[in-house]
Design an enzyme around this catalytic site. Structure first.
Site, PDB file in Angstrom:
ATOM      1  N   HIS A 151      -7.374  -0.818   5.622  1.00  0.00           N
ATOM      2  CA  HIS A 151      -6.350   0.109   6.123  1.00  0.00           C
ATOM      3  C   HIS A 151      -6.184   1.236   5.098  1.00  0.00           C
ATOM      4  O   HIS A 151      -6.210   2.412   5.447  1.00  0.00           O
ATOM      5  CB  HIS A 151      -5.050  -0.654   6.330  1.00  0.00           C
ATOM      6  CG  HIS A 151      -3.895   0.188   6.780  1.00  0.00           C
ATOM      7  ND1 HIS A 151      -3.844   0.784   8.019  1.00  0.00           N
ATOM      8  CD2 HIS A 151      -2.738   0.542   6.155  1.00  0.00           C
ATOM      9  CE1 HIS A 151      -2.696   1.464   8.127  1.00  0.00           C
ATOM     10  NE2 HIS A 151      -2.017   1.331   7.010  1.00  0.00           N
ATOM     11  N   HIS A 165       0.846  -1.202   0.000  1.00  0.00           N
ATOM     12  CA  HIS A 165       0.000   0.000   0.000  1.00  0.00           C
ATOM     13  C   HIS A 165       0.872   1.240   0.000  1.00  0.00           C
ATOM     14  O   HIS A 165       2.093   1.144   0.102  1.00  0.00           O
ATOM     15  CB  HIS A 165      -1.004  -0.022   1.168  1.00  0.00           C
ATOM     16  CG  HIS A 165      -0.405   0.111   2.535  1.00  0.00           C
ATOM     17  ND1 HIS A 165       0.413  -0.849   3.100  1.00  0.00           N
ATOM     18  CD2 HIS A 165      -0.492   1.095   3.467  1.00  0.00           C
ATOM     19  CE1 HIS A 165       0.767  -0.468   4.311  1.00  0.00           C
ATOM     20  NE2 HIS A 165       0.252   0.716   4.564  1.00  0.00           N
ATOM     21  N   ASP A 200       5.886   4.748   5.101  1.00  0.00           N
ATOM     22  CA  ASP A 200       6.746   3.769   5.792  1.00  0.00           C
ATOM     23  C   ASP A 200       6.801   2.430   5.044  1.00  0.00           C
ATOM     24  O   ASP A 200       7.502   1.506   5.473  1.00  0.00           O
ATOM     25  CB  ASP A 200       6.311   3.573   7.262  1.00  0.00           C
ATOM     26  CG  ASP A 200       4.912   3.025   7.418  1.00  0.00           C
ATOM     27  OD1 ASP A 200       3.988   3.506   6.729  1.00  0.00           O
ATOM     28  OD2 ASP A 200       4.723   2.099   8.232  1.00  0.00           O
ATOM     29  N   HIS A 201       6.100   2.334   3.906  1.00  0.00           N
ATOM     30  CA  HIS A 201       6.135   1.120   3.078  1.00  0.00           C
ATOM     31  C   HIS A 201       6.741   1.356   1.697  1.00  0.00           C
ATOM     32  O   HIS A 201       7.183   0.409   1.057  1.00  0.00           O
ATOM     33  CB  HIS A 201       4.723   0.534   2.948  1.00  0.00           C
ATOM     34  CG  HIS A 201       4.147   0.149   4.272  1.00  0.00           C
ATOM     35  ND1 HIS A 201       4.018  -1.158   4.678  1.00  0.00           N
ATOM     36  CD2 HIS A 201       3.721   0.909   5.309  1.00  0.00           C
ATOM     37  CE1 HIS A 201       3.528  -1.182   5.910  1.00  0.00           C
ATOM     38  NE2 HIS A 201       3.331   0.058   6.321  1.00  0.00           N
ATOM     39  N   HIS A 229       1.440   3.957   1.913  1.00  0.00           N
ATOM     40  CA  HIS A 229       1.982   4.737   3.028  1.00  0.00           C
ATOM     41  C   HIS A 229       3.511   4.844   2.964  1.00  0.00           C
ATOM     42  O   HIS A 229       4.199   3.906   2.558  1.00  0.00           O
ATOM     43  CB  HIS A 229       1.546   4.134   4.367  1.00  0.00           C
ATOM     44  CG  HIS A 229       0.105   4.397   4.679  1.00  0.00           C
ATOM     45  ND1 HIS A 229      -0.613   3.654   5.575  1.00  0.00           N
ATOM     46  CD2 HIS A 229      -0.748   5.349   4.205  1.00  0.00           C
ATOM     47  CE1 HIS A 229      -1.858   4.118   5.645  1.00  0.00           C
ATOM     48  NE2 HIS A 229      -1.962   5.148   4.822  1.00  0.00           N
ATOM     49  N   HIS A 283       4.665  -4.493  11.024  1.00  0.00           N
ATOM     50  CA  HIS A 283       5.011  -3.769  12.257  1.00  0.00           C
ATOM     51  C   HIS A 283       5.132  -4.706  13.455  1.00  0.00           C
ATOM     52  O   HIS A 283       4.449  -5.727  13.526  1.00  0.00           O
ATOM     53  CB  HIS A 283       3.943  -2.708  12.588  1.00  0.00           C
ATOM     54  CG  HIS A 283       3.934  -1.552  11.652  1.00  0.00           C
ATOM     55  ND1 HIS A 283       4.715  -0.436  11.826  1.00  0.00           N
ATOM     56  CD2 HIS A 283       3.227  -1.338  10.511  1.00  0.00           C
ATOM     57  CE1 HIS A 283       4.496   0.428  10.834  1.00  0.00           C
ATOM     58  NE2 HIS A 283       3.594  -0.100  10.024  1.00  0.00           N
ATOM     59  N   ASP A 300      -0.109  -3.768   6.386  1.00  0.00           N
ATOM     60  CA  ASP A 300      -0.777  -3.260   7.595  1.00  0.00           C
ATOM     61  C   ASP A 300      -2.234  -3.716   7.672  1.00  0.00           C
ATOM     62  O   ASP A 300      -3.102  -2.985   8.138  1.00  0.00           O
ATOM     63  CB  ASP A 300      -0.736  -1.720   7.628  1.00  0.00           C
ATOM     64  CG  ASP A 300       0.662  -1.177   7.872  1.00  0.00           C
ATOM     65  OD1 ASP A 300       1.577  -1.968   8.148  1.00  0.00           O
ATOM     66  OD2 ASP A 300       0.832   0.050   7.785  1.00  0.00           O
TER      67      ASP A 300
HETATM   68 FE    FE Z   1       2.768   0.876   8.177  1.00  0.00          FE
HETATM   69 ZN    ZN Z   2       0.103   1.737   6.569  1.00  0.00          ZN
END
Ligand code: FE
Ligand code: ZN
Length: 257
Positions: free
Chosen positions: A111, A53, A57-58, A55, A168, A130
């Protein structure tokens, strides 16, 4: 023979390197530096990037990785990630030659709107970003409770021994909430001890398994009558429909400390 390397990043992210000893595919490289370091340490060359996805942090490390390696970028068709060269959705397959890897794609919105997961049937590995976490699930940023519930049901239908590579390390906090929701569930208490011991040794609690999640994760167990009872008693629920129970559970978790 394939292996998965765990590459920690940021506060609590895990980036995954699937490799055959020479070639690697990276899942959700939120940061390039730890991936470049791991590739060098293990003498691997990057062959593909797989995204679940949009985001940061990905996906944050993708531009830097592409400066170092000219590789295909697989990711969700329904999300605007500019570097994607191979857009994917439900029922499609990723086939890599090196490392020799076959992944089937599942749509798991909730998410985010277009979140996808990758399932390696042969190895029994699930890379779910996530969506499903060890002991919990992702927050509903773009999707509805109905969507997340259906996405989690799809993942829960995979074989019990499937290993869940989520993105995570949230496990202990998730299990504290699970215990609040199901105080009589001894599997949650036993798991909490085991996972705490791993963290005390500096080890990750991920991957988990579908079987373990089914016995301890409230977001797969919301149909248990005890969970609805607990939500009612805590003043979080009036309507006992499964979707209402799931929504109330997710809402309570958002504010639970
Ligand atoms: Fe994340
Ligand atoms: Zn995420």
């Amino acid at each position: 023979m394939l292996n998965v390397l765990t590459v920690p990043a940021f506060q609590d992210n895990y980036l995954w390197l699937i490799h055959d000893g020479k070639h690697a595919a990276v899942v959700d490289p939120g940061d390039a530096a730890p991936i470049l370091a791991a590739l060098e340490e293990h003498r691997l060359s990057l062959a593909a990037i797989l995204l679940t996805h949009h985001h940061a942090d990905h996906v944050g490390g993708v531009p830097e990785l592409l400066r170092n390696f000219k590789v295909p970028v697989f990711g969700p068709r329904q999300e605007a990630i500019p570097q994607i060269t191979h857009p994917l959705g439900e029922g499609e397959t990723v086939t890599l030659a090196e490392p020799a890897l076959r992944l089937s794609v599942l749509d798991v919105p909730g998410h985010t709107r277009g979140h996808i997961a990758y399932f390696a049937a042969e190895q029994g590995w699930l890379f779910c970003g996530d969506t499903l976490f060890a002991g919990g699930c992702g927050r509903l940023f773009e999707g509805t409770p109905e969507q997340m519930l259906a996405s989690l049901a799809k993942l829960a239908a995979l074989p019990d021994k499937t290993q869940i590579y989520c993105a995570h390390e949230y496990t202990l906090a998730n299990l504290r909430f699970a215990n609040e929701v199901e105080p009589e569930n001894v599997a949650i208490k036993a798991r909490t001890q085991q996972e705490q011991a791993k963290r005390d040794r500096g080890q990750p609690t991920v991957p988990s398994t579908i079987g373990l999640e089914k016995s301890t994760n409230p977001f797969l167990r919301y149909r248990e009558s005890g969970i609805a009872d607990r939500l009612v008693a805590a003043g979080h629920l009036s309507d006992r429909e499964p979707i209402a129970v799931f929504a109330a559970l997710r809402q309570w978790k958002n504010s639970y400390r």
